[in-house]
Design an enzyme around this catalytic site. Sequence first.
Site, PDB file in Angstrom:
ATOM      1  N   LYS A  55      -1.246   3.497  13.414  1.00  0.00           N
ATOM      2  CA  LYS A  55      -0.236   3.767  12.399  1.00  0.00           C
ATOM      3  C   LYS A  55       0.506   2.492  12.004  1.00  0.00           C
ATOM      4  CE  LYS A  55      -1.242   8.156  12.419  1.00  0.00           C
ATOM      5  NZ  LYS A  55      -2.316   8.203  13.410  1.00  0.00           N
ATOM      6  N   ASN A  56       1.377   2.604  11.013  1.00  0.00           N
ATOM      7  CA  ASN A  56       2.144   1.447  10.551  1.00  0.00           C
ATOM      8  C   ASN A  56       3.062   0.908  11.632  1.00  0.00           C
ATOM      9  OD1 ASN A  56       1.094   2.821   8.283  1.00  0.00           O
ATOM     10  ND2 ASN A  56       2.641   1.958   6.930  1.00  0.00           N
TER      11      ASN A  56
END
Length: 373
Positions: free
Chosen positions: A186-187
């Site tokens: 994920k970011n």
Amino acid sequence: MIPFNKPYLTGKETYYIEDAVRSGKISGNGKYTQKCQKFFEDLYGFSKCLLTTSCTDALEMAAILINIKEGDEVIMPSYTFVSTANAFVLRGAKIVFADSRPEHPNINEDTIEPLITSKTKAIVPVHYAGVACNMDKIMELAAKYNLYVIEDAAQAIDSFYTGRDGVKRALGSIGHLAAFSFHETKNIISGEGGMLAINDRQFIDRAEIIWEKGTNRSAFFRGEVNKYGWVDVGSSFLPSEIIAAFLWAQLENIEDIQSRRKQLWDTYFTSLAGWAAENGLALPVIPEYATNNAHMFYLICSSLGQRSRLITKLKEADILAVFHYISLHKSDFYNNSHDGRELPYTEKFTDCLLRLPMYYEIHIDRVIKQIMR
């Protein structure tokens, strides 16, 4: 080798982890857990946040909170990760799968209402690639039929939806509950990790109890009760301070991380637009009401064969691109429980969507040149 993903370290992860260890408390709900939760509440307007060991755990907490039981029905897209469905199947629910939009993997909001029955308990929109579903339509249906909305915002940190009223809201702040992921792909990451966002305040007290193994331990440590014990169902959903400390280092740098990812996304888009049009591929679509948090960049190939050839070409150049998801309504586990409806756009994305490598330190020019060879 250019991998599909490479975790990005901001520089202070190990410093904060050591600080947590030296503090003498590395079990859950300590200083770093509370700092992270407050960060999200303050920045995005969630009423209450609880860190979890995964987005899967956050979804399971949501299923418990809305009292999912045997015979209940839950509507969600078929094009999603298995955790979205598992959380409700574990409580006995029947999953009713909806098709994707023609131009985007998100749930087609116009197909939801015919799927609602007297047994429907909740709608679970998945904000694929961090791009918002049409939440006005979904919330209107929920209000009309007295349903809960649980946003699967696993990929949607720092992404927003602008409603018909013109108000811009963070994804995860619109439904009754929402689940986020901090998995290493994920970011913002913590290796494994997640968060439950609670927007309907009726759920806050019980959520803390479920989070703490079904006990009122959190209330006890705040001095609200003189002893704590087993008062509800629950599990060990909260992460250790080590995970929260790692996450805090990421959150301190969220603006830099997001700026870099958006720059990479824009480079992919502008560089590949002409090539894609010439070769019959489609690029991601961002609706007017949605923002782009640059969680991923994908191509929609014209066929399964074209996608397979592109994967092979990239792999031969030591570049790893991946596809997902396999339609849940045709999975080995749930195929016999599906009602037999065809979901053509879900099938299109299953066969044709290809995710390109995307991470902070990627040498993106090499990927683009190899694709266009």
